[in-house]
Design an enzyme around this catalytic site. Sequence first.
Site, PDB file in Angstrom:
ATOM      1  N   LYS A   1      27.829 -19.527   8.038  1.00  0.00           N
ATOM      2  CA  LYS A   1      26.660 -19.607   8.913  1.00  0.00           C
ATOM      3  C   LYS A   1      25.786 -18.369   8.747  1.00  0.00           C
ATOM      4  O   LYS A   1      26.277 -17.238   8.861  1.00  0.00           O
ATOM      5  CB  LYS A   1      27.088 -19.734  10.379  1.00  0.00           C
ATOM      6  CG  LYS A   1      25.939 -19.972  11.347  1.00  0.00           C
ATOM      7  CD  LYS A   1      26.458 -20.191  12.750  1.00  0.00           C
ATOM      8  CE  LYS A   1      25.327 -20.565  13.708  1.00  0.00           C
ATOM      9  NZ  LYS A   1      24.300 -19.519  13.824  1.00  0.00           N
TER      10      LYS A   1
ATOM     11  N   TYR B   1      32.934 -13.857  14.155  1.00  0.00           N
ATOM     12  CA  TYR B   1      32.389 -12.588  13.696  1.00  0.00           C
ATOM     13  C   TYR B   1      33.546 -11.766  13.137  1.00  0.00           C
ATOM     14  O   TYR B   1      34.616 -11.683  13.761  1.00  0.00           O
ATOM     15  CB  TYR B   1      31.737 -11.804  14.838  1.00  0.00           C
ATOM     16  CG  TYR B   1      30.444 -12.370  15.355  1.00  0.00           C
ATOM     17  CD1 TYR B   1      29.342 -12.522  14.527  1.00  0.00           C
ATOM     18  CD2 TYR B   1      30.309 -12.728  16.701  1.00  0.00           C
ATOM     19  CE1 TYR B   1      28.149 -13.027  15.007  1.00  0.00           C
ATOM     20  CE2 TYR B   1      29.121 -13.229  17.195  1.00  0.00           C
ATOM     21  CZ  TYR B   1      28.042 -13.377  16.342  1.00  0.00           C
ATOM     22  OH  TYR B   1      26.868 -13.880  16.813  1.00  0.00           O
TER      23      TYR B   1
ATOM     24  N   THR C   1      30.396 -16.248  10.110  1.00  0.00           N
ATOM     25  CA  THR C   1      29.001 -15.817  10.280  1.00  0.00           C
ATOM     26  C   THR C   1      28.714 -14.578   9.455  1.00  0.00           C
ATOM     27  O   THR C   1      29.458 -13.591   9.516  1.00  0.00           O
ATOM     28  CB  THR C   1      28.706 -15.558  11.770  1.00  0.00           C
ATOM     29  OG1 THR C   1      28.910 -16.779  12.478  1.00  0.00           O
ATOM     30  CG2 THR C   1      27.277 -15.092  11.973  1.00  0.00           C
TER      31      THR C   1
ATOM     32  N   SER D   1      31.702 -19.713  20.385  1.00  0.00           N
ATOM     33  CA  SER D   1      31.374 -18.414  19.793  1.00  0.00           C
ATOM     34  C   SER D   1      32.500 -17.411  20.009  1.00  0.00           C
ATOM     35  O   SER D   1      33.215 -17.453  21.012  1.00  0.00           O
ATOM     36  CB  SER D   1      30.087 -17.872  20.421  1.00  0.00           C
ATOM     37  OG  SER D   1      29.868 -16.514  20.054  1.00  0.00           O
TER      38      SER D   1
ATOM     39  N   HIS E   1      19.779 -17.075  12.671  1.00  0.00           N
ATOM     40  CA  HIS E   1      20.380 -16.696  13.950  1.00  0.00           C
ATOM     41  C   HIS E   1      19.401 -16.909  15.102  1.00  0.00           C
ATOM     42  O   HIS E   1      19.353 -16.125  16.049  1.00  0.00           O
ATOM     43  CB  HIS E   1      20.839 -15.231  13.916  1.00  0.00           C
ATOM     44  CG  HIS E   1      22.117 -14.982  14.659  1.00  0.00           C
ATOM     45  ND1 HIS E   1      23.330 -14.917  14.036  1.00  0.00           N
ATOM     46  CD2 HIS E   1      22.374 -14.785  15.972  1.00  0.00           C
ATOM     47  CE1 HIS E   1      24.274 -14.669  14.926  1.00  0.00           C
ATOM     48  NE2 HIS E   1      23.722 -14.598  16.109  1.00  0.00           N
TER      49      HIS E   1
END
Length: 412
Positions: free
Chosen positions: A276, A160, A186, A136, A300
């Site tokens: 995603k 992100y 994402t 992540s 999520h």
Amino acid sequence: MVKRQVPRPVDLLEYLRFKPPTFDRRARRLADALTVADLRSIAKRRTPRAAFDYTDGSAEAEISITRARQAFADVEFHPRVLRDVSHVDTSATVLGGRSELPFGIAPTGFTRLMQTEGETAGAGAAGAAGIPFTLSTLGTTSIEDVKAANPTGRNWFQLYVMRQREISYALVERAAQAGFETLFFTVDTPVAGARLRDKRNGFSIPPQLTLGTVVDAIPRPWWWYDFLTTPKLEFASLSATGGTVGDLLDMAMDPSISFEDLEIIRGLWPGKIAIKGVQSVADARAFADAGVDAIVLSNHGGRQLDRAPIPFHLLPDVVREVGNDVEVMIDTGIMNGADVVASIALGARFTLVGRAYLYGLMAGGRAGVDRMIAILSEEIVRTMKLLGAHSLEELTPEHVTQLERLVPRARA
């Protein structure tokens, strides 16, 4: 009448079978865990409430995650019989490579806070099992250290797009240089969801020593010992920390994210790209038309929009619409190998597990993640054999019925 007799001592010996003692307490408790739910119970006992609730909880009333798990429970399987299933092949081909199992480890943030081995344990366990690991943006182990922990395995990176775009661009370049093969772009986090458990617990990064946390730590001294005697938490994308998880996410997220950002990132990224957080057939079509390699149906883990669509319910419609154009993956709510099998049968190319991974991590570090993978693997193999399927390719929609619980009312 049954004739009774006094048992002879030699007869009693047949029934006395003692297991050799196990002095490794971690190994003993993990061996007793037969399901992911068992790992969750161990994790809850061993982890301070704030850290456990960050993993276990979701947004607002937590309706989304409850519905997602219920959707998997509301499955009826249809086995085929008299098939030779002495051996089954659980391997999958996803995003141009092989995975020994049809699931990988999903990206999770603040992972070393759950247990100090963090992403190193997850990446190492994934590499040993031959499945992909996803790091992540909000991970607590660097891109380079994850690569070192899983040097020959499949590493993916979740991105992100942040307010400071240069931070995101730099992360993309670092992941590419480290040999990460797929980028998970994402799209479901323009702002942070309302994680009410975290707010009620006063959860912050790093954890603050208050009267409540001290009292909560008394029965869990090992967690605090690990936390206080290992390197300070660091985040791949944030130069400053402090405040609640929601505060940190709001710093990282940007509500102005658009398709233009996707095109910029695609220009920077040399590998495959997956989207995603897709939650509708229309968006799945739009991303397929944009030429991405895969989409991940995900809300999520219920941590963003409560009452969001259930990814498992969306799956058949999305596969019918775009399954020939992109690889369709799914996460949210997977707690059993049967959930994975049902997803593959309904057309998913691959699945991702997040909470299950973290429950294993909290229950026993790297050994706990290994145990989680073993549990899901055993459940997948057993379910496939009982269905009469030799391989993932033999799983079809005819094997699964999604039982209806939530039926939409007709619109006027």
